[in-house]
Design an enzyme around this catalytic site. Structure first.
Site, PDB file in Angstrom:
ATOM      1  CE  LYS A 123      50.122  15.769  24.205  1.00 13.70           C
ATOM      2  NZ  LYS A 123      49.315  16.738  24.338  1.00 13.70           N
TER       3      LYS A 123
ATOM      4  CE1 TYR B  92      48.504  11.818  26.943  1.00 10.80           C
ATOM      5  CE2 TYR B  92      50.696  11.106  27.197  1.00 10.80           C
ATOM      6  CZ  TYR B  92      49.900  12.213  27.147  1.00 10.80           C
ATOM      7  OH  TYR B  92      50.312  13.492  27.423  1.00 10.80           O
TER       8      TYR B  92
END
Length: 327
Positions: free
Chosen positions: A144, A140
């Site tokens: 990002k 994650y």
């Protein structure tokens, strides 16, 4: 003034949509066919069905001057690796290309403090800090970071893009809920006999929405702004919740090796055998370092509000309770 919003059904996005409407903008919101539309119910918003990777996204943006690209796939499960890169990195590339094609004048891209990384030993960091990609825990955070790089490169090539990096938002409309909302819910449900010795930066989600609009109006192209407020240990947050609710806060910290062992067994051994895992390994790894940030740049340059966290917590508690989440 017409704005195109991705992720408008989510926690931050729903507050961005509400603020835009309040401030006199008309809003087009991109929603997937499977989206839960509860957060947009009753709002004067034009819903546009589609996906971040649609080839005809530019057509859907026609007539809009501004873009708020808030949508992202959030998961700490290692099995969701491909989905994270597909939605967050490739999706951002496609959305920004469509914005350029559609003649969007200015874009606010919602990154995350996850993309910045953390300081050593709980040190407070600002926008100038960057943990190397290999030191970012989990796919994650990595996705990002890579998505933010896509936005920064597009800005270097001439697109009007401002990046915002929210910390951990608190407040109503947290329908999924987010990891912070999950902490509040576990506390309310009395499912937290112990706490992990970690810390986060927290902010009222409505201030995060204001941060987006202020970034559109005042942000410097190609710059990033941490949308945060207060650094608190998890113990301090739980004590504030205890004060608000009258419930008892957990008093004992759990040693870090224990949740790490549980998560490893859960995800590496039991999940492949068909048992749904309950504790993400990457989530436990993240919690081993406090994630503290300095939002001074956004406060000074944008005028980011710094509303009371206690009010945000009270509103989150009231919302979860009224919507039946606690039971």
């Amino acid at each position: 003034m017409q704005a195109f919003v991705t992720g408008g059904t989510g926690f931050i996005g729903a507050h961005v949509v509400r603020l835009l409407l309040q401030e006199g903008y008309t809003v087009k919101a991109l929603v997937r066919h499977s989206s839960n539309l509860e957060n947009l119910q009753g709002l004067k918003v034009e819903l546009v069905k589609g996906d971040l990777n649609d080839a005809n996204l530019a057509e859907k943006m026609q007539g809009c001057q501004y873009l708020f690209h808030v949508a992202a796939h959030y998961s700490l499960w290692q099995t969701d690796k491909q989905l994270l890169y597909h939605h967050n990195v490739q999706g951002t590339r496609n959305v920004l290309a469509a914005a350029q094609q559609a003649g969007i004048e200015r874009t606010v891209y919602t990154s995350s403090v996850a993309a910045i990384g953390v300081g050593e030993s709980g040190k407070v960091v600002d926008e100038t800090h960057q943990s190397p990609l290999e030191k970012l825990v989990g796919h994650y955070k990595k996705s990002k970071f890579l998505a933010e790089q896509v936005a920064m490169q597009a800005a270097i090539k001439g697109q009007e893009i401002v990046v915002v990096n929210p910390s951990s938002p608190i407040g109503p409309l947290d329908i999924k809920p987010t990891p912070t909302g999950d902490i509040i819910l576990r506390f309310l449900r009395r499912q937290m006999p112990f706490y992990v010795d970690t810390g986060l930066n927290f902010i009222d989600v409505r201030d995060v929405a204001w941060g987006h609009l202020l970034a559109l109006q005042r942000g410097k192209k190609g710059d990033r702004y941490i949308l945060g407020h207060q650094n608190l240990s998890l113990k301090q947050l739980l004590e504030q919740l205890a004060e608000i609710t009258g419930l008892t806060a957990p008093q004992t910290a759990v040693p870090s090796w224990l949740p790490l062992s549980v998560a490893w067994i859960d995800e590496k051994i039991l999940a492949p055998l068909g048992k749904p895992p309950s504790v993400p390994l990457d989530g436990v790894r993240m919690a081993q370092q406090p994630m503290y940030y300095n939002p001074a740049k956004a406060v000074t340059e944008l005028g980011l509000p710094q509303s009371s966290l206690k009010t945000a917590l009270q509103d989150a508690v009231d919302w979860f309770t009224s919507k039946g989440y606690v039971n």
